[in-house]
Design an enzyme around this catalytic site. Structure first.
Site, short mmCIF file in Angstrom:
data_model
loop_
_atom_site.label_atom_id
_atom_site.label_comp_id
_atom_site.label_asym_id
_atom_site.label_seq_id
_atom_site.Cartn_x
_atom_site.Cartn_y
_atom_site.Cartn_z
CD GLU A 149 11.68 -36.92 -14.99
OE1 GLU A 149 11.48 -35.70 -14.87
OE2 GLU A 149 12.65 -37.40 -15.62
CG ASP A 290 22.06 -35.88 -14.45
OD1 ASP A 290 21.45 -36.67 -13.70
OD2 ASP A 290 21.56 -35.42 -15.50
CD GLU A 383 19.37 -36.86 -25.26
OE1 GLU A 383 18.46 -37.36 -24.58
OE2 GLU A 383 19.94 -35.79 -24.93
CD GLU A 404 20.44 -30.57 -19.05
OE1 GLU A 404 19.55 -30.96 -18.28
OE2 GLU A 404 20.29 -30.52 -20.30
CB THR A 510 17.80 -30.95 -11.11
OG1 THR A 510 18.67 -31.31 -12.18
CG2 THR A 510 16.57 -31.84 -11.09
#
Length: 597
Positions: A149, A290, A383, A404, A510
């Protein structure tokens, strides 16, 4: 500086032989793709995009505001609520109108939202916040931080803001983008993550203390994405600063992870970085995996690295064979290929956009329609969604305002001009306004079935969700190339303004932080010049006929050695500044050095 035509500029900065399937999708160039086999160009009919025409007046809401105006209003309601109620904490709590530290205690939302300010055209606030962060943020703190992160949000956010500083009207240091205060902040943050990579396997730990490194009691188990999501930020740092350490550790981790795939070509979800044994053996494209696949594709584009592209293409073949069913992607056992979880996860919604970068439009469009049907069912993406049952999964009913599906809509609209994707944007705008808006910002949805809210506004709402929404409805934005063929989208940079920046397309990390490949090759060229100067000076000090046997000829930092050359072909640095080679324009002690000297 020599003046170049628009077409010349694109030739200078485009990666040789590669169509940039990046976020500058207004310019869908039709160069040969021979240098990176496996990328399928979009058909010629898609180059002339209908989305370049002004958007229909039917998109104006009943309030009289256009989508762009409504998105700006959404951003500033959330942004001002954070400043008024939560700064300097990491995130806003929109139900109680206060703040909390979540990922490290460094004003995370402000760092994450910084480049969005410029995307929305607010140079004044961009300059103010950039200066504020330099004065207030200190990474020398005794905090345990997520390596993943911190990289995508903090390092990525600071790098993006640094590369956009010229457009933001900031005072630039000589030699920018190869130097600058935001770049130094990004380097400081990233350097504190490096202890996590000091493992025998090369696979990084998931958590690191920003002062003391990795705790002796730190778990060796981390997710796949936590290992393979560094190459964009770390290679950008290496190419801008000349320190190869960052890129080297990111590549080492990718190669180590590649070596752990199963006999049928899949990777699992969580791995023990010390033993290199898979702890969670579910294979898929969603949570925990991902962005690993995303960075193989985008890393191949940004670095022109055939090795990374081949890794992804081999993974993609296995994913298509074992996980794809009726244009859904399920979770399977990584060694057997048997279905383990027939669910769709909201994080998987990035996949159609990634497929569009490779030119796989038919598959991308069909998968997007599956995901969009779930959005229409709930007004958001839960989710977890059970595909056989057609409903949410217990305890996974929430929607934390993730970006997304909007991200994929932006890509597909750029590629096709189909207004279906604009409709998704309008649906998202309506849903978020009606369900999530509070007096103090926008709250995550705790349960999409009854629209209960959660007391949290993730920083990615301002970094990604709002940004992708805005870019979806702004076809002439500079991140798309500034209009037809990038008119007015480029700028000067590098020593003496010798480099053309911003004209070759931006690549988003991302967390939706745009990175400019041209800057990497600009600064790599300067590093090569400095190395050549050192070699020239050392050569003058050595007796004729002798050379330093300990000096190995290394590739310049700005080039990747992974792309094979054809017989007789000369390797030239892609995206380099349009200047003569160093030896052709330098003299020492009266001797002029040229290519033939």
């Amino acid at each position: 500086m020599q003046v170049y035509s628009t077409k010349t500029l694109f030739k200078i900065v485009s990666l040789p032989g590669l169509t940039l399937w990046t976020h500058s999708l207004v310019s869908l160039w039709t160069h040969s793709l021979d240098s990176l086999p496996g990328l399928t160009p979009l058909s010629h009919s898609l180059v002339s995009l209908p989305c370049l025409t002004p958007l229909s007046h039917s998109l104006v809401s009943l309030s009289g505001l256009t989508p762009l105006q409504r998105i700006k209003s959404m951003f500033y309601h959330a942004y001002n609520s954070y400043l008024d109620n939560a700064f300097p904490y990491d995130e806003l709590r929109p139900l109680t109108c206060d703040g909390q530290d979540t990922w490290g205690s460094f004003s995370l939302t402000l760092i994450d939202a910084l480049d969005t300010l410029l995307v929305l055209g607010n140079q004044t606030e961009f300059q103010r916040v950039a200066s504020l962060l330099q004065d207030t943020v200190d990474f020398d703190i005794d905090v345990n931080a997520s390596v993943f992160e911190t990289n995508i949000r903090v390092v990525g956010g600071l790098l993006s803001a640094h590369l956009l500083a010229g457009r933001g009207g900031m005072d630039l240091e000589p030699g920018w983008p190869c130097s600058g205060p935001l770049l130094r902040m990004a380097e400081d943050a990233a350097r504190r993550l490096l202890p996590a990579f000091q493992t025998p396997s090369g696979l990084p730990y998931g958590t690191v203390n920003l002062q003391r490194g990795v705790s002796p009691t730190e778990t060796p188990v981390t997710c796949t994405a936590g290992v393979g999501t560094f190459i964009l930020e770390f290679s950008t740092l290496s190419r801008l600063t000349g320190d190869q350490t960052f890129e080297n550790v990111a590549l080492r981790a990718l190669r180590a992870l590649w070596g752990t795939r199963s006999d049928i070509g899949l990777v699992g979800n969580h791995i023990d970085i010390l033993s290199k044994k898979w702890v969670a053996q579910d294979a898929g494209i969603g949570a925990g995996v991902d962005s690993y696949f995303e960075y193989l594709v985008k890393g191949a584009i940004m670095l022109q690295d055939e090795e990374l592209l081949n890794m992804f293409l081999e993974f993609d073949r296995a994913l298509q064979n074992y996980t794809r069913f009726d244009d859904w992607y399920l979770w399977v056992q990584m060694h057997k290929g048997t279905v383990s979880m027939p669910v769709f996860q909201s994080l998987e919604a990035f996949w159609p956009g990634l497929q569009s970068l490779l030119g796989n439009l038919d598959s991308a469009v069909r998968t997007f329609q599956n995901y969009y049907s779930v959005w229409r069912q709930f007004g958001g993406l839960p989710e977890f969604y059970s595909i056989p049952q057609g409903y949410t999964v217990d305890k996974r009913e929430g929607y934390p305002l993730r970006p997304e599906l909007i991200e994929s809509a932006m890509y597909l609209f750029r590629a096709t001009g189909d207004h279906t994707y604009l409709q998704l944007g309008l649906d998202a705008l309506e849903s978020i306004e009606k369900i999530s808006k509070t007096p103090c910002g926008y709250a995550s949805v705790k349960d999409l079935r009854d629209h209960q809210l959660d007391n949290r506004m993730e920083s990615f709402f301002l970094a990604e969700t709002v940004k992708y929404l805005y870019l979806l409805f702004d076809p002439a934005h500079f991140l798309h190339g500034g209009g037809a063929e990038g008119d007015g989208s480029w700028e000067e940079g590098g020593e003496g303004g010798r480099c053309v920046l911003g004209a070759g397309g931006f690549i988003f990390n991302t967390e939706a932080h745009p990175l400019d490949p041209a800057a990497l090759y600009c600064c790599g060229r300067h590093a090569q010049d400095r190395q050549e100067l050192r070699d020239v000076l050392l050569g003058l000090s050595e007796p004729k006929g002798q050379s330093n046997p300990g000096r190995a000829e290394a590739p310049p930092p700005g080039q990747s050695e992974s792309i094979a050359l054809k017989p007789g072909e000369r390797k030239t640095p892609p995206l380099s500044c349009p200047v003569q080679p160093f030896r052709a324009r330098f003299s020492v002690l009266g001797q002029v050095f040229t290519d033939s000297t």
